[in-house]
Structure formats: C-alpha cells, structure tokens
Design a protein around this motif. Sequence first.
Motif, PDB file in Angstrom:
ATOM      1  N   GLN A   1      12.102 -17.999   6.760  1.00 57.69           N
ATOM      2  CA  GLN A   1      10.936 -17.172   7.051  1.00 57.69           C
ATOM      3  C   GLN A   1      10.898 -16.791   8.526  1.00 57.69           C
ATOM      4  O   GLN A   1      10.557 -15.659   8.872  1.00 57.69           O
ATOM      5  CB  GLN A   1       9.661 -17.917   6.663  1.00 57.69           C
ATOM      6  CG  GLN A   1       9.529 -18.147   5.186  1.00 57.69           C
ATOM      7  CD  GLN A   1       8.293 -18.964   4.834  1.00 57.69           C
ATOM      8  OE1 GLN A   1       7.515 -19.364   5.699  1.00 57.69           O
ATOM      9  NE2 GLN A   1       8.112 -19.217   3.547  1.00 57.69           N
TER      10      GLN A   1
ATOM     11  N   THR B   1       9.460  -9.649   3.904  1.00 52.71           N
ATOM     12  CA  THR B   1       8.369 -10.543   4.305  1.00 52.71           C
ATOM     13  C   THR B   1       8.841 -11.980   4.138  1.00 52.71           C
ATOM     14  O   THR B   1       9.859 -12.248   3.490  1.00 52.71           O
ATOM     15  CB  THR B   1       7.117 -10.323   3.433  1.00 52.71           C
ATOM     16  OG1 THR B   1       7.402 -10.749   2.097  1.00 52.71           O
ATOM     17  CG2 THR B   1       6.688  -8.854   3.446  1.00 52.71           C
ATOM     18  N   ALA B   2       8.081 -12.886   4.708  1.00 50.71           N
ATOM     19  CA  ALA B   2       8.419 -14.306   4.590  1.00 50.71           C
ATOM     20  C   ALA B   2       8.563 -14.726   3.131  1.00 50.71           C
ATOM     21  O   ALA B   2       9.363 -15.607   2.806  1.00 50.71           O
ATOM     22  CB  ALA B   2       7.366 -15.148   5.301  1.00 50.71           C
ATOM     23  N   ARG B   3       7.830 -14.073   2.243  1.00 49.84           N
ATOM     24  CA  ARG B   3       7.899 -14.402   0.815  1.00 49.84           C
ATOM     25  C   ARG B   3       9.260 -14.071   0.203  1.00 49.84           C
ATOM     26  O   ARG B   3       9.581 -14.544  -0.882  1.00 49.84           O
ATOM     27  CB  ARG B   3       6.795 -13.673   0.058  1.00 49.84           C
ATOM     28  CG  ARG B   3       5.403 -14.136   0.478  1.00 49.84           C
ATOM     29  CD  ARG B   3       4.317 -13.394  -0.246  1.00 49.84           C
ATOM     30  NE  ARG B   3       4.401 -13.689  -1.669  1.00 49.84           N
ATOM     31  CZ  ARG B   3       3.924 -12.906  -2.627  1.00 49.84           C
ATOM     32  NH1 ARG B   3       3.331 -11.777  -2.319  1.00 49.84           N
ATOM     33  NH2 ARG B   3       4.038 -13.246  -3.888  1.00 49.84           N
TER      34      ARG B   3
ATOM     35  N   ALA C   1      12.172 -14.863   1.578  1.00 50.72           N
ATOM     36  CA  ALA C   1      13.192 -15.770   2.112  1.00 50.72           C
ATOM     37  C   ALA C   1      14.033 -16.437   1.028  1.00 50.72           C
ATOM     38  O   ALA C   1      15.270 -16.448   1.123  1.00 50.72           O
ATOM     39  CB  ALA C   1      12.547 -16.822   3.017  1.00 50.72           C
TER      40      ALA C   1
ATOM     41  N   GLU D   1      10.783 -13.023  10.207  1.00 48.80           N
ATOM     42  CA  GLU D   1       9.703 -12.630  11.102  1.00 48.80           C
ATOM     43  C   GLU D   1      10.214 -12.230  12.484  1.00 48.80           C
ATOM     44  O   GLU D   1       9.575 -11.451  13.183  1.00 48.80           O
ATOM     45  CB  GLU D   1       8.688 -13.763  11.211  1.00 48.80           C
ATOM     46  CG  GLU D   1       7.936 -13.968   9.899  1.00 48.80           C
ATOM     47  CD  GLU D   1       7.121 -15.255   9.862  1.00 48.80           C
ATOM     48  OE1 GLU D   1       7.170 -16.050  10.817  1.00 48.80           O
ATOM     49  OE2 GLU D   1       6.431 -15.457   8.843  1.00 48.80           O
TER      50      GLU D   1
END
Length: 157
Positions: free
Chosen positions: A50, A18-20, A22, A54
């Motif tokens: 991020q 997830t972007a978290r 990165a 994605e």
Amino acid sequence: MNARVTDGDRGVSVRRATARDAKRLTHLVRTSSAYEGPYAPMIAGYRVGQDYIETHEVYVAVGRDGRVLGFYALILNPPELDLMFVADSAQGLGVGRLLMAHMKHEARAAGLGSVRIVSHPPAEGFYLSVGARRTGTVAARPPAVMWDRPELELTTG
C-alpha cells in the motif's frame, strides 16, 4: 490523466491504483509466467505494498468485470518505469500498449521528456515495439538479479 482512460472496443479502462489494489497487484506479479524458471527468484516473495502505491504513480488496467488486467508504476525522479505487468490471461489483447500509452501521457504531463526502462529480458521486444530504444545493459546483481537486463529509453513526445 487521473480520469479513467478507456479502450472502448475491449472495455478496458486505466485508473489510478489505490491501496485496496495492493493484494491484486501482488498476485499479478507473483503469478506472472514471464518470471518462471531462471527468472523466478526475482519475484519470489515480491509484494506491491500500500505504501508503494501511495508513494508512486501506479495505474491499473481494469476490465468491464472489474478484474485487474495489468498495471504499471512510474517513478518521476529520476524518471523510470519501475514495474509493468500484464496478466497472463490478458497477454496479446492490447492491454500493455494501452498502459504504455497512458504512461507516456502521464510522464509528458509531469514534464518528463523521456523515461528509463530496465527491461525483463523477454519483454525487450515489447518495449521496442512501442517506441523505446536500447541505450545499454544493466549488469546482473546477484543474488537478487542473476542476469543482465536491457536498458531502454522511451521518449514521451
């Protein structure tokens, strides 16, 4: 295989990034001892953003404690393993093999018969050990890449 895949013996699971993730993935790349010495310029300032996470098929291997042990990024068109890193502390524990098995499954599920791998020279032996075959050499591209790299292909079947 968006569900978690687990190596139950070691408590390692693979999940979609997830972007978290990165910052943790960027840290893993920048601290990789595989890129010391002459290879250091390749990752100097490298960032896994991020937007990258994605846009691409990025998966992380996570330990029971939630620590990121490794990750890979699969580009579907054209099919290529873009990134593959295992934390220095997790080397030799089967994390890379687990990630490669997961990547083959994801590629097969996406209808891909094979995946191109342009390998970091010291990692070629690992890719050969998981079934890839050498197809050629990608020439150096100074100043970003100062050395020739092995080109391999991994069939997904």
